[in-house]
Design a protein around this motif. Structure first.
Motif, PDB file in Angstrom:
ATOM      1  N   THR A  15      -5.768  -2.561  -1.394  1.00  0.00           N
ATOM      2  CA  THR A  15      -4.555  -2.386  -1.378  1.00  0.00           C
ATOM      3  C   THR A  15      -3.376  -2.203  -0.666  1.00  0.00           C
ATOM      4  O   THR A  15      -2.730  -1.676  -0.746  1.00  0.00           O
ATOM      5  CB  THR A  15      -4.572  -0.642  -2.720  1.00  0.00           C
ATOM      6  OG1 THR A  15      -4.631   0.193  -1.663  1.00  0.00           O
ATOM      7  CG2 THR A  15      -5.204  -1.406  -4.243  1.00  0.00           C
ATOM      8  N   LYS A  27      -3.814   0.591   1.953  1.00  0.00           N
ATOM      9  CA  LYS A  27      -2.794   1.884   1.872  1.00  0.00           C
ATOM     10  C   LYS A  27      -3.700   2.177   3.741  1.00  0.00           C
ATOM     11  O   LYS A  27      -3.178   3.054   4.088  1.00  0.00           O
ATOM     12  CB  LYS A  27      -3.750   3.206   0.660  1.00  0.00           C
ATOM     13  CG  LYS A  27      -3.069   2.564  -0.683  1.00  0.00           C
ATOM     14  CD  LYS A  27      -4.019   3.734  -1.611  1.00  0.00           C
ATOM     15  CE  LYS A  27      -3.471   2.747  -2.776  1.00  0.00           C
ATOM     16  NZ  LYS A  27      -4.220   3.942  -3.906  1.00  0.00           N
ATOM     17  N   ASP A  31      -8.964   1.483  -0.609  1.00  0.00           N
ATOM     18  CA  ASP A  31      -7.815   2.259   0.260  1.00  0.00           C
ATOM     19  C   ASP A  31      -7.338   0.646   1.188  1.00  0.00           C
ATOM     20  O   ASP A  31      -6.361   0.069   1.555  1.00  0.00           O
ATOM     21  CB  ASP A  31      -7.673   2.195   1.130  1.00  0.00           C
ATOM     22  CG  ASP A  31      -8.003   3.797   0.127  1.00  0.00           C
ATOM     23  OD1 ASP A  31      -7.268   4.077  -1.117  1.00  0.00           O
ATOM     24  OD2 ASP A  31      -8.452   5.448   0.994  1.00  0.00           O
TER      25      ASP A  31
END
Length: 424
Positions: free
Chosen positions: A143, A145, A140
């Motif tokens: 990326t 997120k 996460d």
């Protein structure tokens, strides 16, 4: 079933398999060869030779070139050779019982030793455990997120760090993951690792301006504000797509000034100044900063114009005493002694073809109020010295290689000297 019983079963099966392999290997040795194999190939060849030789003897006898007694003797000898010509292949001598037992013993021993050498997989198990705990958090973060890990993951700092590295290498084609990994390295002060991650991200996505600029800026400051060919190439690529990119223009100006290319540096500053002047709005602060930078660069150029270029050569007999880690000190000082007016320390690895040129100016002065011009204006005699030090110390030590001081005349801007003696 307990762990101990599983381990015991594994060991037992391993030993059984090793013994089975040992038996398979030595089985050919256990076979007894009761028959003798005869190879008739050589015998057939001898028959053909015998027949050919008999035909020659008959032809010689018919032509009366040999006597009957000679013919009969040669024929008898050929028949004797034919009867004796046969090839017998004997069976391989089987090894002794001791050799068989040694082989059967060594195969399990070697197999067990190999297992003990490669059996430690604790690091792999630790990595798997880390992936299970913080693997998703690492993904996460990489990326985008989430911007920062949760509090519980921060307590697993090393595990999170390892999981992020593993994730990036499993997705090595993704430049954004390399960029995030570089940011993490740089936040911990690991500049070298951060640059390596940035270089990978840049190679994967050379057209991404953000990645290119971050790579160029990090490399630029890692080199102390200098431009190398790689940084120039990266910045030029950014400027080709965005000609008015101020960050790239500023790095070009600062890098050119540091390299002594003052005219190119002033050209970049002038370009940035014109760009601000053409924009709507108040950019007086930015323009003032550029003017101040231009003045500083002009002062650097003025100091460089008053520099003294010192070309140092080394006598060939002293070259074997020099190693790559040595340091060259070049200084301008008063003939009467004391602290130098200007000095420079350069690695001896910069030596090319047994010579090196060092430029000394007021930019290299030891104290702001002791300039070369002020000393010469007061009539003080200045000398130039050069010394190669293995210890890297600014003070002369035994074993250093040095030269005799050479007087620097007023308005003299270049001087040549040779290191030709060793300090006792």
């Amino acid at each position: 079933m307990s762990i101990l019983s599983n381990f015991s079963l594994f060991v037992a099966l391993s030993l059984l398999l090793s013994i089975l392999l040992a038996v398979i290997v030595i089985t050919p040795w256990l076979r007894r060869r009761n028959s003798v194999e005869i190879d008739n190939q050589l015998l057939d060849i001898n028959v053909d030779v015998y027949q050919a030789r008999i035909r020659e003897l008959n032809a010689d006898k018919a032509a009366a070139t040999i006597s009957d007694s000679y013919y009969q003797a040669q024929k008898t000898e050929l028949e004797r050779q034919l009867l004796a010509a046969k090839q017998v292949t004997t069976a391989m001598q089987p090894p002794s019982l001791v050799s068989r037992l040694m082989l059967m013993l060594w195969i399990p021993v070697l197999a067990g030793s190999a297992y003990m050498i490669i059996s430690d997989r604790s690091n792999v198990f630790t990595l798997w455990q880390e992936q299970q705990i913080v693997g998703q958090v690492a993904d996460d973060l990489l990326t985008g997120k989430i911007d920062e890990p949760p509090e519980w993951a921060m307590k697993e700092g090393l595990a999170l760090f390892s999981a992020m590295q593993t994730n990036v290498h499993h997705n090595a084609h993704d430049p954004q993951r390399w960029l995030k990994l570089a940011e993490m390295f740089l936040s911990f002060g690991a500049t070298e690792s951060g640059l390596e991650a940035l270089s990978r991200a840049y190679r994967l996505s050379p057209d991404d301006e953000d990645i290119a600029m971050m790579y160029a800026q990090t490399s630029f400051f890692a080199l102390g504000g200098s431009l190398d060919d790689n940084i120039r190439r990266t910045l030029q690529g950014v400027l080709d797509s965005s000609p008015n990119k101020e960050e790239a223009q500023m790095m070009m100006a600062m890098g050119e000034a540091r390299a002594g290319n003052y005219e190119q540096a002033q050209a970049w500053i002038g370009k940035m100044r014109r760009s601000f002047e053409q924009r709507a709005g108040d950019y007086s602060h930015e323009i003032s900063g550029l003017d101040s930078l231009a003045t500083d660069i002009a002062n650097q150029q003025a100091q460089a114009d008053d520099s003294v270029d010192v070309t140092v050569t080394i006598t060939p007999s002293l070259l074997p005493l020099i190693v790559a880690e040595d340091v060259l000190f070049v200084a301008i000082r008063a003939a009467t002694g004391g602290a130098p007016y200007a000095a420079k320390r350069v690695p001896i690895s910069d030596l090319e073809q047994d010579r090196i040129t060092v430029s000394l100016s007021n930019a290299d002065m030891m104290m702001p109020d002791r300039t070369l011009q002020s000393a010469q204006a007061l009539g003080e005699q200045l000398v130039v010295t050069a010394r190669i030090s293995r210890s890297g110390s600014a003070n002369t030590q035994s074993g250093d290689l040095t030269t005799n001081p050479i007087v620097l005349e007023t308005e003299q801007h270049s001087i040549r000297m040779q290191i030709n003696q060793q300090v006792p």
